[in-house]
Design a protein around this motif. Sequence first.
Motif, PDB file in Angstrom:
ATOM      1  N   LEU A  63       0.814  -1.231   0.000  1.00  9.47           N
ATOM      2  CA  LEU A  63       0.000   0.000   0.000  1.00  9.47           C
ATOM      3  C   LEU A  63       0.842   1.272   0.000  1.00  9.47           C
ATOM      4  O   LEU A  63       0.339   2.347  -0.350  1.00  9.47           O
ATOM      5  CB  LEU A  63      -0.983  -0.019   1.170  1.00  9.47           C
ATOM      6  N   THR A  64       2.153   1.150   0.354  1.00  6.42           N
ATOM      7  CA  THR A  64       3.018   2.343   0.217  1.00  6.42           C
ATOM      8  C   THR A  64       3.169   2.684  -1.272  1.00  6.42           C
ATOM      9  O   THR A  64       3.333   3.846  -1.631  1.00  6.42           O
ATOM     10  CB  THR A  64       4.423   2.148   0.835  1.00  6.42           C
ATOM     11  N   THR A  65       3.092   1.676  -2.158  1.00  8.34           N
ATOM     12  CA  THR A  65       3.234   1.949  -3.597  1.00  8.34           C
ATOM     13  C   THR A  65       2.002   2.668  -4.138  1.00  8.34           C
ATOM     14  O   THR A  65       2.020   3.195  -5.231  1.00  8.34           O
ATOM     15  CB  THR A  65       3.462   0.652  -4.419  1.00  8.34           C
ATOM     16  N   LYS A  66       0.929   2.662  -3.364  1.00 10.69           N
ATOM     17  CA  LYS A  66      -0.299   3.371  -3.768  1.00 10.69           C
ATOM     18  C   LYS A  66      -0.457   4.665  -2.962  1.00 10.69           C
ATOM     19  O   LYS A  66      -1.525   5.283  -2.982  1.00 10.69           O
ATOM     20  CB  LYS A  66      -1.536   2.478  -3.525  1.00 10.69           C
ATOM     21  N   GLU A  67       0.596   5.004  -2.191  1.00 11.69           N
ATOM     22  CA  GLU A  67       0.593   6.225  -1.352  1.00 11.69           C
ATOM     23  C   GLU A  67      -0.496   6.225  -0.288  1.00 11.69           C
ATOM     24  O   GLU A  67      -0.934   7.277   0.171  1.00 11.69           O
ATOM     25  CB  GLU A  67       0.482   7.489  -2.222  1.00 11.69           C
ATOM     26  N   VAL A  68      -0.923   5.012   0.090  1.00 10.08           N
ATOM     27  CA  VAL A  68      -1.901   4.928   1.184  1.00 10.08           C
ATOM     28  C   VAL A  68      -1.165   5.026   2.528  1.00 10.08           C
ATOM     29  O   VAL A  68      -1.685   5.572   3.505  1.00 10.08           O
ATOM     30  CB  VAL A  68      -2.720   3.617   1.095  1.00 10.08           C
ATOM     31  N   PHE A  69       0.066   4.481   2.576  1.00 10.41           N
ATOM     32  CA  PHE A  69       0.909   4.644   3.768  1.00 10.41           C
ATOM     33  C   PHE A  69       2.283   5.154   3.341  1.00 10.41           C
ATOM     34  O   PHE A  69       2.674   4.988   2.176  1.00 10.41           O
ATOM     35  CB  PHE A  69       1.057   3.308   4.519  1.00 10.41           C
ATOM     36  N   ALA A  73      11.382   3.914   7.045  1.00 11.29           N
ATOM     37  CA  ALA A  73      12.351   2.870   7.413  1.00 11.29           C
ATOM     38  C   ALA A  73      11.709   1.528   7.096  1.00 11.29           C
ATOM     39  O   ALA A  73      10.480   1.402   7.199  1.00 11.29           O
ATOM     40  CB  ALA A  73      12.674   2.972   8.903  1.00 11.29           C
ATOM     41  N   PRO A  74      12.515   0.505   6.721  1.00 12.67           N
ATOM     42  CA  PRO A  74      11.918  -0.771   6.338  1.00 12.67           C
ATOM     43  C   PRO A  74      11.017  -1.324   7.461  1.00 12.67           C
ATOM     44  O   PRO A  74      11.420  -1.345   8.631  1.00 12.67           O
ATOM     45  CB  PRO A  74      13.123  -1.688   6.113  1.00 12.67           C
ATOM     46  N   GLY A  75       9.800  -1.719   7.101  1.00 11.42           N
ATOM     47  CA  GLY A  75       8.895  -2.339   8.074  1.00 11.42           C
ATOM     48  C   GLY A  75       8.229  -1.364   9.028  1.00 11.42           C
ATOM     49  O   GLY A  75       7.536  -1.792   9.953  1.00 11.42           O
ATOM     50  N   VAL A  76       8.429  -0.061   8.828  1.00  8.07           N
ATOM     51  CA  VAL A  76       7.790   0.940   9.702  1.00  8.07           C
ATOM     52  C   VAL A  76       6.837   1.779   8.838  1.00  8.07           C
ATOM     53  O   VAL A  76       7.237   2.258   7.773  1.00  8.07           O
ATOM     54  CB  VAL A  76       8.835   1.856  10.383  1.00  8.07           C
ATOM     55  N   TYR A  77       5.605   1.948   9.320  1.00  5.75           N
ATOM     56  CA  TYR A  77       4.593   2.584   8.470  1.00  5.75           C
ATOM     57  C   TYR A  77       3.936   3.766   9.177  1.00  5.75           C
ATOM     58  O   TYR A  77       3.710   3.733  10.388  1.00  5.75           O
ATOM     59  CB  TYR A  77       3.524   1.557   8.069  1.00  5.75           C
ATOM     60  N   GLY A  78       3.656   4.787   8.363  1.00  4.79           N
ATOM     61  CA  GLY A  78       2.971   5.974   8.896  1.00  4.79           C
ATOM     62  C   GLY A  78       1.853   6.401   7.964  1.00  4.79           C
ATOM     63  O   GLY A  78       1.649   5.823   6.891  1.00  4.79           O
ATOM     64  N   LEU A  79       1.142   7.422   8.399  1.00  4.90           N
ATOM     65  CA  LEU A  79      -0.015   7.889   7.618  1.00  4.90           C
ATOM     66  C   LEU A  79       0.409   8.792   6.459  1.00  4.90           C
ATOM     67  O   LEU A  79       1.447   9.454   6.516  1.00  4.90           O
ATOM     68  CB  LEU A  79      -0.963   8.676   8.533  1.00  4.90           C
ATOM     69  N   THR A  80      -0.412   8.821   5.428  1.00  6.90           N
ATOM     70  CA  THR A  80      -0.302   9.797   4.340  1.00  6.90           C
ATOM     71  C   THR A  80      -1.636  10.553   4.312  1.00  6.90           C
ATOM     72  O   THR A  80      -2.552  10.222   5.074  1.00  6.90           O
ATOM     73  CB  THR A  80      -0.122   9.097   2.980  1.00  6.90           C
ATOM     74  N   ASP A  81      -1.740  11.526   3.394  1.00  5.97           N
ATOM     75  CA  ASP A  81      -3.023  12.253   3.297  1.00  5.97           C
ATOM     76  C   ASP A  81      -4.171  11.273   3.088  1.00  5.97           C
ATOM     77  O   ASP A  81      -5.264  11.442   3.629  1.00  5.97           O
ATOM     78  CB  ASP A  81      -2.994  13.252   2.130  1.00  5.97           C
ATOM     79  N   MET A  82      -3.900  10.211   2.292  1.00  2.00           N
ATOM     80  CA  MET A  82      -4.981   9.254   2.011  1.00  2.00           C
ATOM     81  C   MET A  82      -5.396   8.487   3.259  1.00  2.00           C
ATOM     82  O   MET A  82      -6.593   8.339   3.538  1.00  2.00           O
ATOM     83  CB  MET A  82      -4.546   8.250   0.937  1.00  2.00           C
ATOM     84  N   SER A  83      -4.423   7.996   4.015  1.00  2.00           N
ATOM     85  CA  SER A  83      -4.829   7.204   5.195  1.00  2.00           C
ATOM     86  C   SER A  83      -5.375   8.098   6.304  1.00  2.00           C
ATOM     87  O   SER A  83      -6.157   7.624   7.143  1.00  2.00           O
ATOM     88  CB  SER A  83      -3.709   6.283   5.674  1.00  2.00           C
ATOM     89  N   ILE A  84      -5.006   9.388   6.296  1.00  8.13           N
ATOM     90  CA  ILE A  84      -5.650  10.299   7.257  1.00  8.13           C
ATOM     91  C   ILE A  84      -7.145  10.369   6.936  1.00  8.13           C
ATOM     92  O   ILE A  84      -7.990  10.248   7.829  1.00  8.13           O
ATOM     93  CB  ILE A  84      -4.992  11.703   7.225  1.00  8.13           C
ATOM     94  N   LEU A  85      -7.467  10.489   5.643  1.00  8.01           N
ATOM     95  CA  LEU A  85      -8.890  10.491   5.250  1.00  8.01           C
ATOM     96  C   LEU A  85      -9.566   9.178   5.642  1.00  8.01           C
ATOM     97  O   LEU A  85     -10.699   9.163   6.127  1.00  8.01           O
ATOM     98  CB  LEU A  85      -9.024  10.645   3.735  1.00  8.01           C
TER      99      LEU A  85
END
Length: 328
Positions: A63-69, A73-85
């Motif tokens: 989902l990082t390739t779709k800019e959802v997250f 750093a490898p294996g660490v995920y955060g929000l993007t504008d999309m996942s904030i929505l």
Amino acid sequence: MANRSETATALARLTDFVTPQAIHVISSLGIPQVLADGPLPAEEIAQRVGANADALNRLLRFLTTKEVFSSDAPGVYGLTDMSILLSQEPLATLLSSNMTYKVFAELRHTILTGQPAFQQVYQGEYFEELANNDKERRRFEASMAYRSAALFRGVEQLVDTEQATTVADIGAGGGQLLARLLRARDGLQGLWFDLEEPLTAAQAHLQQAGVADRCTFAVGSFFETLPNGADLYTFASVLHDWPDHVVGDILRRCREVIPPAGRLVILEQLLDGAPTTVYGQDVNVMVMLGGRERSVEDFRKICLSSGFEVSRVRLNRTGVSALEAVPA
Ligand SMILES: C[S@@+](CC[C@H](N)C(=O)[O-])C[C@H]1O[C@@H](n2cnc3c(N)ncnc32)[C@H](O)[C@@H]1O
């Protein structure tokens, strides 16, 4: 003309079966909300939502390739504008439902038979299933409130209430239309009519809008009878849920209770004036309910066969259009 590889890339975007399901799964697990305070390792996220860490890591990486997250750093995920929505209402509730995916897996059934795939999958009708399924009911109510808030913007200009004393909204759902009409005209009385399920939310909404004291609430089914006592009857985003013969039956019941000088106003995204997004909605109601979106001419014919004559049409390209009819 685009070259073959550009066409293949565009086609791949349309045939990706991973992304919609992936977004549904992370929404149903509440992962965007888990990340509200900052990025976390996949193991930590998996632990908090009860998922398998390796599988979840691979889904989030995709989902990082779709800019959802995001992932700094490898294996660490955060929000993007999309996942904030996605972490906020109404999307958080809307996308956590699995019912629509299950039904659309049987789209072929609808295309071959013309019958709603919903009945094939759930062995019953959509609104019957919602009555027995709290989670899906909440999702439906959230989706209607979201859709209606946008569609009904400016609806007061489309529905002429000057001549009316009581407006009965049939299939009134969360009460968004009634709230707008009653707020726009002092002294106008409202009559909310729908099945039992949306009653509590509608009462709360009309209370919040400050007009509940001018509204009565009647629970019932338009397959049995419609309430009398109103001189203006409105149907908003209701008739598109049903096939022509059922709409004809409902309108005939309306004809039985409407006074001779009464008016009927149908609010729908009419095919003549709506944005092309209405074609997606048309397929949606076909598959879920056996309904359809209609043109002015379609409604003119059904109205005539039910004892009504279309007297005015107000097309609105950005929201619902209004089709007014009077007893013929
Ligand atoms: C698509 S929603 C529209 C709700 C509302 N008019 C709006 O635009 O926000 C359709 C509504 O029809 C109601 N409905 C379905 N079957 C019904 C029946 N047999 N009798 C009365 N209402 C019904 C549903 O409960 C739902 O609130």
